[in-house]
Design an enzyme around this catalytic site. Structure first.
Site, mmCIF file in Angstrom:
data_model
loop_
_atom_site.group_PDB
_atom_site.id
_atom_site.type_symbol
_atom_site.label_atom_id
_atom_site.label_comp_id
_atom_site.label_asym_id
_atom_site.label_seq_id
_atom_site.Cartn_x
_atom_site.Cartn_y
_atom_site.Cartn_z
ATOM 1 N N GLU A 60 0.812 -1.213 0.000
ATOM 2 C CA GLU A 60 0.000 0.000 0.000
ATOM 3 C C GLU A 60 0.847 1.266 0.000
ATOM 4 O O GLU A 60 0.450 2.290 -0.556
ATOM 5 C CB GLU A 60 -0.949 -0.004 1.203
ATOM 6 N N HIS A 129 -10.610 -5.510 8.330
ATOM 7 C CA HIS A 129 -11.465 -5.436 7.150
ATOM 8 C C HIS A 129 -12.769 -4.709 7.455
ATOM 9 O O HIS A 129 -13.674 -4.678 6.614
ATOM 10 C CB HIS A 129 -11.770 -6.846 6.639
#
Length: 326
Positions: A60, A129
């Protein structure tokens, strides 16, 4: 005209803009061949090719850094974090570079980039998540923070975000990705950023919310209507810059306000709205502002997940609490 879901509206908006602007590119983990973990980018690589829909390494930090580099060189990148909980490594480049570039270069450079992320809980996923940490970005000058809550608003707001000359954090409530459908013309018409949407008029209490909690607020308004309570429902949509005037106008009419969000309570963005109401609308308020939020803990696993998220019952109870003050 076909009816589509929120996630399909996201895809449709990206496809429109890519077809009409060659500078728009998409990058992220599995966004190309697999079409993204939620299939938000499904079909885009086949249509526009691997040079415009780039599968990146599982990194990321690199995704965010490459996005800033592309943007300052004239591209309009759309970067995807697979889940909002994976966006933390991206924050150095977002907060330290994307958000500051226009100020740092005195307007010589800007970062017309969109950082997309599936946001929030409610899908029986693990903790990283299921994050709802929009407040980590609302405190950063130079960033817009946008949360669409319907297919039509997802389409129009994403088009506006891509066309914005500065960086936009675009958080998509994944709990309602496929919850319902509506007709969305694929006409390239953007919706305005920095504007709250009044989804339901009311006279007794104002419900202010964003993200997937719009669903619970509308259901709470329906339930209260059966008891003769008229609730106005406002979808904030763009958290920063905040359209406070719309909220203030509504509270001036109803005299009561309940702020609903699924992020933890302490220092959540609802606290900022409550503070501004106290500062600017104190004499309009007939009762203290109430907040219905997630709890000050990590979101639990799925057995307890829905107890963590604000419910219709909690929203109705908070509204009635404000109405009990004469």
């Amino acid at each position: 005209m076909a009816q589509i879901t929120l996630i399909e509206a996201v895809t449709q908006a990206m496809a429109w803009e890519m077809a009409h602007d060659d500078s728009v590119v998409v990058l992220g983990e599995d966004v190309g061949v697999n079409g993204g973990v939620f299939r938000a980018t499904q079909g885009l690589q086949e249509k526009f090719g691997p040079l415009r829909v780039l599968d990146t390494p599982l990194d990321e930090t690199t995704i965010a850094g490459a996005t800033v580099g592309l943007a300052v060189q004239g591209m309009k990148p759309i970067a995807e974090a697979q889940f909002e909980g994976f966006i933390y490594p991206m924050m150095e480049h977002i907060n330290c570079h994307a958000a500051r570039m226009r100020n740092r270069t005195r307007g010589r450079l800007s970062v017309p980039a969109v950082f997309r992320a599936p946001w929030g809980g409610g899908i029986r996923a693990p903790e990283h998540h299921s994050e709802a940490n929009e407040h980590l970005f609302t405190n950063v000058p130079g960033l817009r923070v946008v949360l669409p809550t319907s297919p039509a608003r997802a389409y129009g707001l994403l088009l506006a975000a891509i066309r914005d000359p500065d960086p936009v954090i675009f958080l998509e409530p994944k709990r309602i990705y496929r919850q319902y459908k509506e007709e969305v013309p694929d006409d390239g018409e953007a919706l305005p950023l920095d504007v709250c949407f009044v989804l339901r008029d009311g006279t007794d209490v104002t419900l202010v919310t964003w993200g997937a909690q719009v669903k619970e607020c509308l259901e709470a308004a329906d339930e209260m209507a059966e008891e003769g309570i008229s609730a106005e429902v406002i979808d904030v949509a763009t958290l920063t810059p905040l359209d406070f005037d719309t909220i203030a106008e509504s509270v001036g009419k109803t005299g009561r306000c309940v702020i609903v969000h699924e992020a933890p309570r302490t220092a959540g963005f609802g606290a900022e709205i409550a503070a501004r109401l106290a500062e600017e609308c104190l004499f309009d308020l007939l009762a203290p502002v109430q907040r219905v939020t997630g709890y000050d803990t990590h979101i639990p696993l799925f057995q307890m997940e829905m107890k963590y998220l604000p419910s219709v019952e909690r929203i109705v109870a908070a509204a009635k609490k404000t109405l009990a003050v004469s």
